[in-house]
Design an enzyme around this catalytic site. Structure first.
Site, mmCIF file in Angstrom:
data_model
loop_
_atom_site.group_PDB
_atom_site.id
_atom_site.type_symbol
_atom_site.label_atom_id
_atom_site.label_comp_id
_atom_site.label_asym_id
_atom_site.label_seq_id
_atom_site.Cartn_x
_atom_site.Cartn_y
_atom_site.Cartn_z
ATOM 1 N N ARG A 47 4.259 8.243 -11.871
ATOM 2 C CA ARG A 47 4.784 8.348 -10.511
ATOM 3 C C ARG A 47 5.005 6.998 -9.826
ATOM 4 O O ARG A 47 6.049 6.818 -9.193
ATOM 5 C CB ARG A 47 3.901 9.251 -9.647
ATOM 6 N N GLU A 69 6.547 28.956 -4.681
ATOM 7 C CA GLU A 69 6.358 28.186 -5.911
ATOM 8 C C GLU A 69 5.684 26.845 -5.646
ATOM 9 O O GLU A 69 6.248 25.801 -5.986
ATOM 10 C CB GLU A 69 7.717 27.930 -6.571
ATOM 11 N N PRO A 70 4.504 26.841 -5.059
ATOM 12 C CA PRO A 70 3.866 25.551 -4.800
ATOM 13 C C PRO A 70 3.349 24.918 -6.091
ATOM 14 O O PRO A 70 2.826 25.620 -6.962
ATOM 15 C CB PRO A 70 2.700 25.919 -3.879
ATOM 16 N N GLY A 71 3.525 23.637 -6.228
ATOM 17 C CA GLY A 71 2.992 22.916 -7.378
ATOM 18 C C GLY A 71 2.100 21.788 -6.890
ATOM 19 O O GLY A 71 0.873 21.855 -6.959
ATOM 20 N N ARG A 72 2.740 20.779 -6.331
ATOM 21 C CA ARG A 72 2.028 19.594 -5.854
ATOM 22 C C ARG A 72 0.910 19.927 -4.862
ATOM 23 O O ARG A 72 -0.187 19.386 -4.952
ATOM 24 C CB ARG A 72 3.041 18.662 -5.171
ATOM 25 N N CYS A 98 3.944 -2.667 -22.337
ATOM 26 C CA CYS A 98 4.836 -3.820 -22.340
ATOM 27 C C CYS A 98 6.114 -3.531 -21.570
ATOM 28 O O CYS A 98 7.197 -3.395 -22.157
ATOM 29 C CB CYS A 98 5.119 -4.239 -23.776
ATOM 30 N N GLU A 99 5.974 -3.391 -20.274
ATOM 31 C CA GLU A 99 7.090 -3.172 -19.344
ATOM 32 C C GLU A 99 6.658 -3.748 -18.009
ATOM 33 O O GLU A 99 5.521 -3.542 -17.584
ATOM 34 C CB GLU A 99 7.325 -1.665 -19.099
ATOM 35 N N TYR A 154 1.978 16.174 -11.399
ATOM 36 C CA TYR A 154 2.963 15.249 -11.976
ATOM 37 C C TYR A 154 2.269 13.993 -12.516
ATOM 38 O O TYR A 154 2.808 12.894 -12.464
ATOM 39 C CB TYR A 154 4.065 14.923 -10.960
ATOM 40 N N TYR A 204 8.903 6.837 -8.986
ATOM 41 C CA TYR A 204 9.284 7.123 -7.602
ATOM 42 C C TYR A 204 8.831 6.040 -6.633
ATOM 43 O O TYR A 204 8.894 6.230 -5.426
ATOM 44 C CB TYR A 204 8.632 8.423 -7.116
HETATM 45 C C1 PLP Z 1 9.351 21.426 -9.025
HETATM 46 C C2 PLP Z 1 9.646 22.760 -8.491
HETATM 47 C C3 PLP Z 1 8.716 23.411 -7.667
HETATM 48 C C4 PLP Z 1 7.426 22.790 -7.243
HETATM 49 O O1 PLP Z 1 7.582 21.790 -6.309
HETATM 50 P P1 PLP Z 1 6.301 21.147 -5.612
HETATM 51 O O2 PLP Z 1 6.852 20.092 -4.759
HETATM 52 O O3 PLP Z 1 5.434 20.626 -6.692
HETATM 53 O O4 PLP Z 1 5.636 22.220 -4.827
HETATM 54 C C5 PLP Z 1 9.016 24.695 -7.265
HETATM 55 N N1 PLP Z 1 10.171 25.298 -7.613
HETATM 56 C C6 PLP Z 1 11.098 24.695 -8.396
HETATM 57 C C7 PLP Z 1 12.328 25.414 -8.756
HETATM 58 C C8 PLP Z 1 10.867 23.407 -8.849
HETATM 59 O O5 PLP Z 1 11.785 22.810 -9.610
#
Ligand code: PLP
Length: 418
Positions: free
Chosen positions: A312, A273-276, A342-343, A371, A316
């Site tokens: 971000r 499940e890669p996102g970033r 305004c923060e 993100y 973070y």
């Molecule tokens: C956010 C998330 C991801 C993706 O994470 P990345 O750091 O963006 O790769 C994968 N699986 C689950 C369950 C998540 O909550």
């Protein structure tokens, strides 16, 4: 690796000068590189080529339909965390059988929607959720395919806000309790136990936590087998880090090298499940310098993108490189780069030594593809910005800039106030 480069001191997205995009679409503007997105996706595909796998892009990183379509066209699926994400994924053409559904708080209507569409599996995060899914599936005369999300208690050594796999976190089922939960799951009439899921955090810059977490989960899979519970899908989550500043995160190839030896000879389909690591360095945020204010301790570079556009840094304390779209020799200043909101928390960078930028010029906030837009809001009644996809020398608007009319859409003044 990405395709945002300088040519003759001018920043390009693939073969298009950013300057051209700005004159066509204005700022603030998210710009994504098609070839970077595909390269990142293919890096996973190639790395895990030797074993059965599905890459379920974690769409919360960037859920624009065009980006999802790119993933779907490459054979990818989606990791979703809400009914809204399921809707988007289906709209974008992601196959239901390539969709996995995580999240600690799935509502009944969301469960029903996902069952109706026939997703691959639910990644279940608690006993009550399991019972709820069973109940909804029974009502619909269906069997729900599930994996249990296991919390392996591994420290991914990342930012506390994006670490998820420790005992103190709300995510998943503690690994000690897993067996008991699996026994319950396999006893339920309308539940089909098919998988194990784990996701230990985000922006992880070493392979070791992934290997340790996998080892723990494989022990569990072996115990399940002894009990007659066969696991088909092992979902190893996402979380591979990217380079924002001076990190040197592993390439998917290195991740695969660490994991595949543990998986060889097992009859498992691996879900990732890669996102970033897919979207992060495939996008940048272009912003205009509105004003420069000279302070006593530091200067303030006031730009037209704020924390509502890119949360971000303030959420973070994340670092993003910020570079001028037009490079040139100049002196340095010590500055905060701040937005119009305004923060006091509205900053893109703090205490940064940067080239002495001028009023009216454009800056690029790098590594903003994940993100970034997906976390953006309308705070301070700022229309959300436009998104553009670049492919070679072509560019495509993939989300138009919101208008003032969009801001009040759905709002009503009650009759008694009229
Ligand atoms: C956010 C998330 C991801 C993706 O994470 P990345 O750091 O963006 O790769 C994968 N699986 C689950 C369950 C998540 O909550």
């Amino acid at each position: 690796m990405h395709y945002f480069r300088y040519r003759k001191n001018e920043l390009y997205a693939e073969d298009i000068p950013i300057r051209e995009l700005v004159s066509e679409y204005d700022t603030p503007l998210y710009v994504y590189s098609y070839n970077t997105l595909t390269r990142h996706f293919k890096a996973y595909q190639d790395a895990f080529n030797g074993i059965p796998h599905i890459i379920c892009y974690a769409m919360k990183a960037n859920s624009n339909k065009a980006i999802l379509r790119i993933m779907a066209n490459l054979g990818g699926g989606a990791d979703i965390v809400s009914g809204g994400e399921l809707y988007r994924a289906l709209k974008a053409g992601v196959k239901p059988r390539r969709i996995v559904f995580a999240g600690v708080g799935k509502r009944e209507d969301e469960i029903e929607y996902a069952l109706q569409k026939g997703i691959l599996m639910f990644n279940v995060e608690s006993e009550q959720e399991l019972l709820k899914i069973n109940e909804v599936a029974a009502r619909m005369s269906r069997k729900a395919a599930v994996a249990l999300r296991i919390n392996p208690d591994i420290d991914p050594e990342t930012h506390p806000y994006i670490s998820t796999g420790l005992k103190k976190h709300k995510f998943g089922i503690p690994i000690e309790d897993a067996l008991q939960h699996y026994r319950l799951a396999s006893s339920l009439e309308n539940i089909d136990v098919v998988g194990v899921h784990k996701h230990i955090g985000s922006q992880i810059t070493q392979v070791r936590p992934f290997v340790e977490a996998l080892e723990r989960v494989l022990v569990l899979i072996d115990s399940l087998k002894k009990e007659g519970i066969e696991i088909k899908y092992l979902d190893i989550g996402g979380g591979l880090g990217i380079q924002y500043n001076d990190e040197s995160p592993p390439h998917p190839r290195q991740l695969a090298k660490g994991l595949i030896p543990l998986l060889k000879g097992r009859d498992l389909t691996i879900i990732m499940e890669p996102g970033r690591s897919i979207a992060g360095n495939a996008g940048i945020l272009i912003t205009k310098v509105l004003y420069i204010k000279q302070g006593h301790e530091r200067d303030f570079v006031i730009v037209d993108a704020g924390m509502n556009d890119l949360m971000r840094p303030t959420l973070y304390n994340a670092y993003h490189h910020i570079v001028p779209v037009k490079k040139g020799r100049r002196s340095k200043i010590f500055a905060d780069i701040v937005g119009p909101i305004c923060e006091s928390g509205d900053f893109l960078a703090r205490g940064r030594e940067i080239p002495a930028v001028k009023q009216g010029e454009y800056l690029a906030v790098m590594s903003a593809g994940a993100y970034g837009f997906s976390m953006s809001s309308n705070y301070n009644s700022r229309p959300r910005v436009a998104e553009v996809l670049v492919k070679g020398a072509e560019h495509y608007l993939i989300r138009r800039r919101e208008t003032y009319r969009d801001l009040t859409r759905g709002e009503e003044i009650p009759e008694f106030l009229k």
